[in-house]
Design an enzyme around this catalytic site. Structure first.
Site, PDB file in Angstrom:
ATOM      1  N   GLU A 194       0.962  -1.267   0.186  1.00  0.00           N
ATOM      2  CA  GLU A 194       0.110   0.036  -0.030  1.00  0.00           C
ATOM      3  C   GLU A 194       0.773   1.172   0.218  1.00  0.00           C
ATOM      4  OE1 GLU A 194      -2.822  -0.422   3.269  1.00  0.00           O
ATOM      5  OE2 GLU A 194      -4.203  -1.913   1.772  1.00  0.00           O
ATOM      6  N   GLU A 215      -6.860  -7.221  -1.525  1.00  0.00           N
ATOM      7  CA  GLU A 215      -7.254  -7.230  -0.251  1.00  0.00           C
ATOM      8  C   GLU A 215      -8.458  -6.800  -0.566  1.00  0.00           C
ATOM      9  OE1 GLU A 215      -5.171  -4.921   2.510  1.00  0.00           O
ATOM     10  OE2 GLU A 215      -3.290  -5.652   2.294  1.00  0.00           O
TER      11      GLU A 215
END
Ligand SMILES: *[C@@H]1O[C@H](CO)[C@@H](O)[C@H](O)[C@H]1NC(C)=O
Ligand SMILES: *[C@@H]1O[C@H](CO)[C@@H](O)[C@H](O)[C@H]1NC(C)=O
Ligand SMILES: *[C@@H]1O[C@H](CO)[C@@H](O)[C@H](O)[C@H]1NC(C)=O
Ligand SMILES: *[C@@H]1O[C@H](CO)[C@@H](O)[C@H](O)[C@H]1NC(C)=O
Ligand SMILES: *[C@@H]1O[C@H](CO)[C@@H](O)[C@H](O)[C@H]1NC(C)=O
Ligand SMILES: *[C@@H]1O[C@H](CO)[C@@H](O)[C@H](O)[C@H]1NC(C)=O
Ligand SMILES: *[C@@H]1O[C@H](CO)[C@@H](O)[C@H](O)[C@H]1NC(C)=O
Ligand SMILES: *[C@@H]1O[C@H](CO)[C@@H](O)[C@H](O)[C@H]1NC(C)=O
Ligand SMILES: *[C@@H]1O[C@H](CO)[C@@H](O)[C@H](O)[C@H]1NC(C)=O
Ligand SMILES: *[C@@H]1O[C@H](CO)[C@@H](O)[C@H](O)[C@H]1NC(C)=O
Length: 426
Positions: free
Chosen positions: A202, A339
Site C-alpha cells: 500500500e 485485499e
C-alpha cells in the site's frame, strides 16, 4: 444497481502499444499471458487469501496446519509479509518473547537475522507452502508502521523530520531497501512456491506517522518512478518470478469522481492522485507483471456515515472492481483484488458474494480476502502477543475485525464456492 459512472479510460493516451512479450519461465513458475496467468502453459485461475502472520508463528505445526486448512478450502495463492523489522531497543524483548524479526535497526543501518528466530521461520513458511501446493506473494516492506515498515528506514537514515515520501527518492534509503530486497530475492529465487515479489504494501505519499512532502503530489508520479526503478532492480536479480506493486490501485484521472460529504461535494482521493498512485501508469511499467488493488470503502469513507452521502459500500466496491477490470483490459495485464474487507459478519455475508461474484465475472480479477482466519493454533497456550495489537487468542489467528474463520460458514463457504468456480475455469 447503479454503478459509479467511470468512463474516463477513453480519454487516456494509450500507454502500451503492444502486448508484453511472454516470458519463458522454469516449470512450476506462474507467469502472465495477456490478462491471464499461466502455469506450465495452462491458464491459471485461483482463489487467494492473506495471512501476513505466517512468518510470526513459532510452531512449524501451526504453519503446516494453516496451509493444510487453506488447501482444503481450495486456496492456491496466499499473500504474506517477507518483512519484520525491529530496532536495537526492542531486541531484548524480542529475544525474551521469541518474536520473529528479520532486520534489527541500529543507528543508520540494520543487520539481517538469518537465525532460528529470523529468516529460518520464513524459510519454513516457504517450504510448507511448497509441500501444500500453495504459492506465495512475498511483500518487501510496508507503507504503514506495522511490522517495521518503510518509516523505520526513514527514521534511522534521515531522522524524524523527514517526510514519508523521501523513502522513494533518498539514495541511501533506496540502497538500504535494495540490500534487503536482494537478501530475500536471492534466498527464494529458485522456489516455485513464490508466486510474485511485491515491492511494498500500500505505497502512498503519506504514512500513518509521517506526512507527505511537497514533492509527492498528483502528477509528480513519485510512486510510478519508484515502482519502475525497483521493479527493474528486482528483475535484474530474478529473471523469472512475477513482480507487482502491492498498491491499493488508486487512479490519477483528469476528471476524478466526486461525492457528497456532509453537504459538500468533494473530490474522491481514490481517483484524483492524492494518495500518490497512478494505477494505469504503474500497471504499464515493463517489469510490473500484474496489478493489485485493495478495497475498504467503510474505512476509506467515514463520509458514508453522514446523511446525504450518495453512495453505498456495496456499490462503491462494484465501481472500483469494474474500473480495475477495465484497466486490466486496456493495459493487457492481469489484475488481482488483493485485499478487501468490511467489518461485521452480517456486512460480510451480504457484500462479499456480490463483490467476489462480480470480480470473477469480469474475467480478470483473482480475489484475496483480507484476511484468513485459523482456529486451534497451538502456540504458547494460544495467547501470545505477536506485535502491535495482533495476537493469537484462544488458538485463533489475529482478528482485526476483517478476519474470517472456518466456523463463520456464511462467509467461509462463499470463498470455498469461489475457489471451485475458479477451478472450473482452469
Ligand atoms: C521459540 O521458537 C522456536 C521455533 O522457532 C521454538 O522451537 C522454541 O521452542 C521457542 N522457544 C520458546 C521459549 O518458546
Ligand atoms: C525503538 O522502537 C521503540 C518502539 O517499539 C521506540 O519507543 C524507540 O524509541 C525506538 N528506538 C530507537 C532508537 O529508535
Ligand atoms: C547498537 O549500536 C551501538 C553503538 O554502535 C552498540 O553499542 C550496540 O551494541 C548496538 N546494538 C545492537 C543490538 O547491535
Ligand atoms: C538457482 O538456479 C540457478 C539456475 O537456474 C543456479 O545457477 C543456482 O545455483 C541456483 N541457486 C540455488 C541457491 O539453488
Ligand atoms: C454523487 O454525486 C455527484 C455530484 O452530483 C456525482 O458526480 C456522482 O456521480 C454521484 N455518485 C453516485 C454514486 O451517484
Ligand atoms: C458538517 O456540516 C455542519 C454544518 O455545515 C458543520 O457544522 C460540521 O462541522 C460539519 N462536520 C464535519 C465533520 O465536517
Ligand atoms: C468499463 O468499460 C466499459 C466499456 O468501455 C464501460 O461501458 C463501463 O462503464 C466501464 N466501467 C467502469 C466501471 O469503468
Ligand atoms: C456494517 O456496515 C455499516 C455501513 O458501513 C456500518 O455502519 C456498521 O458498523 C457495520 N457493522 C459492523 C458490525 O461493523
Ligand atoms: C477446533 O477444536 C475444536 C475442539 O477442540 C473442534 O470442535 C473444532 O472442530 C476445531 N476447529 C477446527 C476448524 O479445526
Ligand atoms: C468462531 O471462532 C472465533 C474465534 O475463536 C470466535 O470469536 C467466534 O465466536 C466463532 N464464531 C462462531 C460462529 O462460532
Amino acid at each position: 444497481m447503479r454503478l459509479l459512472a467511470l468512463t474516463r479510460l477513453a480519454v487516456l493516451v494509450p500507454l502500451m502499444t503492444a502486448a508484453t512479450q511472454k516470458r519463458a519461465v522454469p516449470e512450476g513458475f506462474v507467469t502472465t499471458n495477456g490478462q491471464t496467468f499461466e502455469l506450465d502453459g495452462e491458464p491459471f485461475y485461483y482463489m487467494g487469501t492473506n495471512a501476513f502472520w505466517l512468518g510470526l508463528l513459532t510452531s512449524p505445526e501451526d504453519v503446516d496446519a494453516t496451509f493444510l486448512t487453506m488447501a482444503d478450502a481450495g486456496i492456491k495463492v496466499a499473500r504474506t509479509w517477507a518483512f519484520n523489522a525491529i530496532n536495537a531497543t526492542e531486541l531484548p524483548t524480542a529475544l525474551e518473547t521469541n518474536l520473529t524479526y528479520y532486520q534489527v535497526w541500529n543507528d543508520s543501518d540494520w543487520t539481517l537475522n538469518e537465525g532460528p528466530q529470523g529468516l529460518q521461520r520464513l524459510d519454513y513458511v516457504v517450504s510448507s507452502a511448497t509441500q501444500h501446493g500453495i504459492k506465495l506473494i512475498l511483500t518487501f516492506t510496508n507503507n504503514w508502521v506495522g511490522y517495521g515498515g518503510m518509516e523505520l528506514y526513514i527514521y534511522h537514515i534521515l531522522g524524524n523530520t523527514a517526510t514519508h515520501d523521501e523513502f522513494y527518492t533518498d539514495p541511501t534509503i533506496i540502497a538500504s531497501y535494495q540490500r534487503y530486497v536482494t537478501a530475500i530475492v536471492n534466498r527464494y529465487a529458485n522456489s516455485s512456491a513464490v508466486f510474485a515479489w511485491e515491492l511494498m504494501n500500500e505505497a502512498r505519499c503519506a504514512g500513518d506517522s509521517l506526512p507527505a512532502g511537497p514533492d509527492c503530489v498528483p502528477g509528480s508520479e513519485t510512486l510510478t518512478t519508484w515502482y519502475q526503478s525497483q521493479s527493474d532492480f528486482v528483475r535484474s536479480l530474478d529473471p523469472y518470478h512475477m513482480i507487482t506493486t502491492g498498491g491499493e490501485g488508486q487512479f490519477y484521472w483528469a476528471q476524478p469522481d466526486e461525492y457528497w460529504y456532509n453537504g459538500t461535494l468533494v473530490s474522491d482521493f481514490n481517483f484524483n492522485g492524492e494518495a500518490g498512485e497512478d494505477f494505469e501508469a504503474s500497471l504499464s511499467l515493463s517489469n510490473i507483471d500484474f496489478g493489485t488493488y485493495h478495497l475498504y470503502p467503510q474505512t476509506w469513507y467515514p463520509e458514508l456515515d453522514y446523511p446525504g452521502s450518495n453512495f453505498s459500500v456495496l456499490n462503491w466496491g462494484l465501481g472500483w472492481i469494474g474500473a480495475h477490470a477495465n484497466t486490466s483490459a486496456y493495459v493487457g495485464k492481469p489484475v488481482i483484488m488483493e485485499e478487501f474487507g468490511v467489518t461485521g459478519l452480517d456486512n460480510k455475508t451480504s457484500i462479499y458474494p456480490v463483490w467476489v461474484g462480480y470480480a470473477i465475472a469480469t474475467g480478470h480479477a483473482r480475489v484475496h480476502p483480507w484476511q484468513f482466519g485459523m482456529l486451534n493454533l497451538t502456540e504458547d497456550g494460544g495467547n501470545r502477543v505477536l506485535k502491535y495489537t495482533d495476537q493469537i487468542y484462544q488458538g485463533a489467528s489475529p482478528n482485526d475485525g476483517f478476519t474470517v474463520y472456518p466456523n463463520q460458514t456464511s462467509v467461509w463457504d462463499v470463498f470455498v464456492a469461489a475457489a471451485i468456480v475458479q477451478d472450473w475455469r482452469t
